[in-house]
Design an enzyme around this catalytic site. Structure first.
Site, short mmCIF file in Angstrom:
data_model
loop_
_atom_site.label_atom_id
_atom_site.label_comp_id
_atom_site.label_asym_id
_atom_site.label_seq_id
_atom_site.Cartn_x
_atom_site.Cartn_y
_atom_site.Cartn_z
N ARG A 46 27.49 42.19 51.06
CA ARG A 46 28.48 43.10 51.63
C ARG A 46 27.95 44.52 51.62
NH1 ARG A 46 34.51 44.53 49.37
NH2 ARG A 46 35.32 45.41 51.29
N SER A 60 45.39 50.32 40.88
CA SER A 60 45.79 49.13 40.12
C SER A 60 45.11 49.10 38.75
CB SER A 60 45.42 47.87 40.92
OG SER A 60 45.66 46.70 40.15
N GLY A 65 44.53 48.03 34.12
CA GLY A 65 43.21 47.75 33.59
C GLY A 65 42.45 46.79 34.50
N GLU A 88 31.37 44.03 42.79
CA GLU A 88 31.00 45.42 43.03
C GLU A 88 32.20 46.29 43.38
OE1 GLU A 88 28.21 48.16 45.96
OE2 GLU A 88 27.59 46.10 45.55
N ARG A 89 33.18 45.71 44.06
CA ARG A 89 34.36 46.49 44.44
C ARG A 89 35.11 46.97 43.18
NH1 ARG A 89 39.57 45.35 47.26
NH2 ARG A 89 39.47 43.31 46.30
N ASN A 122 31.95 36.60 48.26
CA ASN A 122 32.42 37.50 49.31
C ASN A 122 33.08 36.74 50.45
OD1 ASN A 122 31.74 40.50 48.95
ND2 ASN A 122 29.87 39.51 48.25
#
Length: 286
Positions: A46, A60, A65, A88-89, A122
């Site tokens: 991605r 969020s 957490g 990674e996001r 992904n």
């Protein structure tokens, strides 16, 4: 891990269970790792992350957490540090919140297995745009020597889906940009593969908001598709080809318009007598 056990629909947790034999020392369960020791994978399939989505996830995380550990492997380049395999996001969003540590699962994965898991994760979450998905498959075939059949087995897709996606990598850069930015779908992109001038047709599709079917019709016309060697054909402009598609949608029959400077012919092909009766009723309706 047996090839037959791989698949897209089982979830990332199942993949992690299967990777248990590859666990790094002390890596069986989740643990907290300083965020500065975690780095993105340069081979992450991605490439594009929507900033709005990252901000929403960051909010969020501020409230709840990090609910799910990210998957990492020991960094191949830096001892004592880690490279992201999946998540990674969450890592990007966590940095925006000022967190100093992240919960991680550490697995000792080779390049091939790490890339495979990253691609599957992904695709599962529909985070890849069509071009990213296509280049992910291309990397598996070129970099790791996968056949299209093996790619299909690994990601849980059909072989024809993999083959069609791989074809998207042949599109010109201008068309690929429209797909990456979401202005054109994978269906539009596949239709443009047969066009004589795919970049010009892509610009037209974006400007007019053409449907996939309309793009397919234009790609089949002289403006979009290569001319046949057997005999000359009169060029059909985009407005005429688009009008044919509109009429076909209304009538449910094949339509051919031949325009000669404002005069010409309209041909409607019916397949059954019922279609002919319906057409006559439409034309004679008062």
């Amino acid at each position: 891990m047996a090839e037959g056990r791989r698949g897209l629909g089982r979830g990332l947790s199942a993949l992690l269970d299967e990777a248990g034999d590859d666990a790094a020392p002390g890596g069986e369960g989740a643990r907290e790792v300083p965020i500065e020791l975690i780095h993105r994978n340069p081979d992450q399939p991605r490439r594009h992350f929507a900033e709005a989505e990252i901000e929403e996830l960051a909010e969020s995380i501020r409230n709840n957490g990090v609910l799910q550990p990210i998957l990492v492997r020991p960094s191949p380049q830096k001892g004592g540090e880690y490279e992201i395999v999946a998540g990674e996001r969450r890592w990007r969003a966590a940095q925006k919140t000022g967190l100093t540590t992240l919960p991680v699962l550490v697995r000792a994965l080779n390049d091939e297995r790490a890339y495979e898991i990253a691609l599957i994760e992904n695709i599962q979450r529909e985070d890849l745009n069509p071009l990213e998905e296509a280049h992910g498959y291309l990397s598996l075939t070129h970099r790791f020597g996968y056949t299209q059949d093996k790619v299909a087995t690994v990601v849980g897709k059909s072989r024809s889906h993999v083959a069609n996606m791989l074809r998207l990598t042949q599109l010109p850069e201008g068309v690929r940009d429209h797909v990456i930015m979401g202005r054109l779908s994978a269906g539009h992109a596949r239709a443009l593969l047969t066009a004589k001038d795919p970049e010009r047709l892509a610009e037209l599709a974006v400007a007019r908001g053409l449907s996939v079917r309309e793009v397919e019709a234009l790609a089949r016309s002289d403006e979009g598709a290569p001319k046949k060697a057997s005999g000359p054909r009169r060029s059909k402009d985009t407005d005429t080809a688009a009008l044919e598609v509109d009429l076909e949608d209304v009538l449910g029959m094949k339509v051919d318009i031949v325009d000669r400077g404002g005069a010409g012919e309209l041909k409607i092909r019916y397949a059954t007598l019922e279609q002919l009766d319906d057409l006559c009723r439409r034309l004679t309706r008062t």
